[in-house]
Design an enzyme around this catalytic site. Structure first.
Site, PDB file in Angstrom:
ATOM      1  N   LYS A  31      42.828  38.176  44.542  1.00 44.83           N
ATOM      2  CA  LYS A  31      43.316  38.849  43.331  1.00 44.83           C
ATOM      3  C   LYS A  31      44.507  39.747  43.673  1.00 44.83           C
ATOM      4  CE  LYS A  31      38.917  38.284  41.076  1.00 44.83           C
ATOM      5  NZ  LYS A  31      37.565  38.767  40.810  1.00 44.83           N
ATOM      6  N   GLN A  73      34.372  44.252  40.874  1.00 43.65           N
ATOM      7  CA  GLN A  73      33.896  42.977  41.427  1.00 43.65           C
ATOM      8  C   GLN A  73      32.362  42.943  41.440  1.00 43.65           C
ATOM      9  OE1 GLN A  73      36.019  40.349  42.421  1.00 43.65           O
ATOM     10  NE2 GLN A  73      34.089  39.245  42.500  1.00 43.65           N
ATOM     11  N   ASP A  84      38.290  41.600  32.450  1.00 48.49           N
ATOM     12  CA  ASP A  84      37.307  40.527  32.657  1.00 48.49           C
ATOM     13  C   ASP A  84      36.693  40.086  31.326  1.00 48.49           C
ATOM     14  OD1 ASP A  84      36.989  39.566  35.236  1.00 48.49           O
ATOM     15  OD2 ASP A  84      35.806  41.288  35.896  1.00 48.49           O
TER      16      ASP A  84
END
Ligand code: NDP
Length: 283
Positions: free
Chosen positions: A53, A97, A120
């Site tokens: 990422k 995460q 997200d």
């Protein structure tokens, strides 16, 4: 092999190039684009995802800030960090995460992220917005899958779509996005009976299960579009999908490889979402 390979690497590079163009334009207007990536503990898979990422951010001109916290971090400490990132002007997107260590309630953390910075799209407000078809962000993996399907030129409208898996992050939103595009959608899960029979009806089949090679060629309708979300680590260290590529590619019309299919698209969509977040917050 009869199936055409859907090249997630190539398509993700195109998505990232578009994101980079938009970042450049925003920068010219004096707006920077920033993503905070929070990782707690030492999960090796999470470490790889976070590094990928960060690399993608560099490619797109997005400023990335990494917050690496120790395994024993408490829920309150993580909530405090999330709150401070919610208020940090230079940060447009916040990615925590998953999975998190046991002592931290993932639901509480997701709920604490500002919906406008929730790149997200896991926050209940964003999930609800997706449900009613009025959204700023789409969850990265399902949105990436949609781009891959669209890249084949096969229209979703009126097609029979089968999604195997009903997780909140992949299966359920995937089904909803296919429905928004007028597919006729069936969702399968661990209690589904006659999985093979249902899969064989699919013009578009999405596998998001987490079981190596469970979808075999005999479960696929000839000519179908097959999207393999699975990322399973085999004992020999190799990555493998939920679809048995060798047999499935003899029957399908289009198929994604693992690696090089859905994985790179997930990260590319994250870049796109971060740009969208910067626009929402600044324009
Ligand atoms: P989850 O474990 O959260 O969900 C798995 C789903 O599969 C569940 O709904 C479960 O059903 C269903 N399932 C399990 N066994 C069977 C079975 N025998 N038959 C039918 N359905 C079954 O996984 P995720 O959705 O998070 O991830 C799925 C896969 O995708 C994993 O391999 C993961 O690593 C990968 N992944 C890849 C990403 C990428 O970027 N490429 C991103 C995210 C995930 P039930 O609900 O009944 O338990």
């Amino acid at each position: 092999m009869t199936a055409k390979i859907i090249d997630g690497k190539r398509i993700s590079a195109e998505v990232k190039a578009r994101a980079a163009e938009e970042v450049k334009k925003l920068n010219e207007m004096g707006i920077s684009v920033g993503l905070a990536v929070v990782i707690v503990g030492n999960n090796p898979a999470s470490r790889i995802y976070v590094n990928n990422k960060k690399k993608a951010c560099e490619t797109c001109g997005i400023i990335s800030e990494e917050y690496a916290l120790p395994e024993e971090t408490t829920e309150d400490e993580l909530l405090e960090l999330v709150h401070s990132l919610n208020n940090k002007k230079e940060i447009n997107g916040i990615l925590v995460q998953l999975p998190l260590p046991k002592q931290i309630d993932e639901k509480k953390i997701i709920a604490a992220i500002s919906p406008k910075k929730d790149v997200d799209a896991f926050h209940a407000i964003n999930v609800g917005n997706i449900m009613i078809g009025d959204f700023d962000f789409l969850p990265c993996t399902p949105s990436g899958c949609m781009e891959l399907i669209q890249s084949t030129g096969v229209s979703i409208e009126g097609k029979r779509c089968v999604v195997v898996g009903r997780s909140n992050i992949v299966g359920k939103p995937m089904a909803m996005l296919l429905l928004h595009k007028n597919g006729t959608v069936t969702i399968c899960h661990s209690k589904t009976k006659e999985l093979g029979e249902i899969c064989r009806t699919a013009d578009i089949l999405v596998a998001a299960v987490g079981r190596p090679k469970m979808i075999t060629g005999d479960m696929i309708k000839p000519g179908a579009v097959v999207i393999d979300v699975g990322m399973n680590r085999l004992p020999n260290g190799k990555l493998c999908g939920d679809v048995d590529f060798d047999s499935a590619s003899q029957v399908a019309g289009y198929i994604t490889p693992v690696p090089g299919g859905v994985g790179p698209m997930t990260i590319a969509t994250l870049m796109q979402n971060t740009v969208t977040a910067a626009k929402i917050q600044n324009m």
